[in-house]
Design an enzyme around this catalytic site. Sequence first.
Site, PDB file in Angstrom:
ATOM      1  CB  CYS A  80       2.994   6.753 -10.507  1.00  0.00           C
ATOM      2  SG  CYS A  80       2.941   7.598 -12.097  1.00  0.00           S
ATOM      3  CB  THR A  81       7.743   5.150 -11.341  1.00  0.00           C
ATOM      4  OG1 THR A  81       7.400   4.187 -10.344  1.00  0.00           O
ATOM      5  CG2 THR A  81       9.241   5.118 -11.596  1.00  0.00           C
TER       6      THR A  81
END
Length: 561
Positions: free
Chosen positions: A199-200
């Site tokens: 994810c980020t």
Amino acid sequence: MALPEQGVLLYYKFVTLPDPEATRNWFERSCSSLALLGRIRIAPGGVNVTVGGSMESLREHIDAVAGQELFQGCDFKLAACSRPMDRDAAASCGFDSLSVRLVEEIVTLGVFPSPSLANAGKHLSPEQFHGMLDQAGSLKQSNAVVLDARNIYETRIGKFCPPPGIAFLDPKIRQYSDLPAWIDEHAEQLRNKSVLMYCTGGVRCEMASAYIRSKGEEFENVYQPRATQLSGGIQRYLEAFPEGGYFHGKNFVFDHRISVPSLQDKTVGCCYSCKSPYDDYTPRLRCSMCRMLVLLCESCKASVPYLCELCAANQHSSEPVESGRDKCSKLRILCLHGFRQNASNLKGRLASLSKKLRRTAEFVFIDAPHELPLLYQLLEDETRQEPTAQPHKKFAWLTDPDGPKASTQTWTPVQKSFDPMQYQKQTSGWSESWEYLEQVFADRGPFDGVLGFSQGAAVAAILSSLKDAGLIDIKFVVLCSGFVSPVLEQQVLGGLIDCPSLHIFSGKTGYDRQISCTESERLAGKFRPGSRTVVRHDSGHIVPTRPDYLEKYSEFFKQFL
């Protein structure tokens, strides 16, 4: 004189906080004194922080956090950047002010009970993650799969592109809380696989990998999923592989930068309408149905209303959402904030609730009419400097006649600490607030109901008593962490209010440090038993949105649809 170098700081920490309210206060004081802007979420189980400011201030903040035993071991992701070029975009990301809020969870997966983080996936460094992709790709056929744990609009401008032979799974979800349902429906694609998740910044993978690994004893014993995650997320990967490596396109971020490219700067995204290469979310165009970000180029953004690919795929009407009563007959609810707050504060506090009830209700937020002075508390040695953050106006529905008065929008020092009984002194200002609310109902109504939080709940209770008298047309009230105002005592004169009411407050003594559960119980007792619904939760001064609580809220609202 050259302006100081600017930056953005991201970090999170899953840790049991002994006093979330005290932690919130510390973060607010610390960041305000350093003129940091952004979002900080404090939950009983940890913190999630995205703030921006001068690099000097950010480094000072890192030192202050790292010096606390609770937060040792945090992975601080600090990146230099330019000042916000688009103020509207910065505001839409919450980077025009500092927001420090208490929440139930620092990231909401939407399952109850939440999976144990002790069962989260193994952390891989960017180099290890890259090496596993290299190794799996060299085999041509592999049991590895790459799973993107982000929302669909994020993946549309950048994603990992694994070598041939490794499946890439894009759940195409509108929001993170949709991910568990996708995992449940696609368990076959994860069975006996090495799941490489990213994810980020890493926080979403913590919960999601734990969910995959805790599908139950039968699932774990038979299918034995082996979920691993990219430690530090895409941001750390691009720091290790600035040319992009296996990541193509831009990393979508939730701050004023909007997105961060690799040195390769390859355009992966395309305009949803004409399909030409495009990857700029700066215009912040949103779907007219679900409000999700939509990627439309300069030529196509003139064609309104906008519709995202998920709504289009589900064959939603292309008519935009308008204010007032729409075709779905959603309930319109006027929302009243608490003392020394404003409409923006309450909108943020209820963001999760608004999102989860978006098909049921439209929430309308307004500022109260009484402007309050901006106060900051002096330290014991009186050495604390005036906050340098841009002040934002604070308001109230009822005020203390002997309290400080608003003059100019500048900071005023006070030596007193927070008085948990201050609401008992707030007896002035009702006539002005009632005149103001009458005008709101005339100009922006009709409203099906009124939701109040803290002092706003005390005022909503007063409005419900006026419904009994035929002075206001509403169907119900929702009272969150409320109390009995002296004004209400004068209105009802010992009688019971016959207005349908939903009461939401902490059921445990000491959990809500602002309004005691005894006061909220006393407010509920002012309503007729047959028309009131009481939801007692196990959190503090918040409106919880766990599935079991949401079910109770929905049951209450259904009777008015």
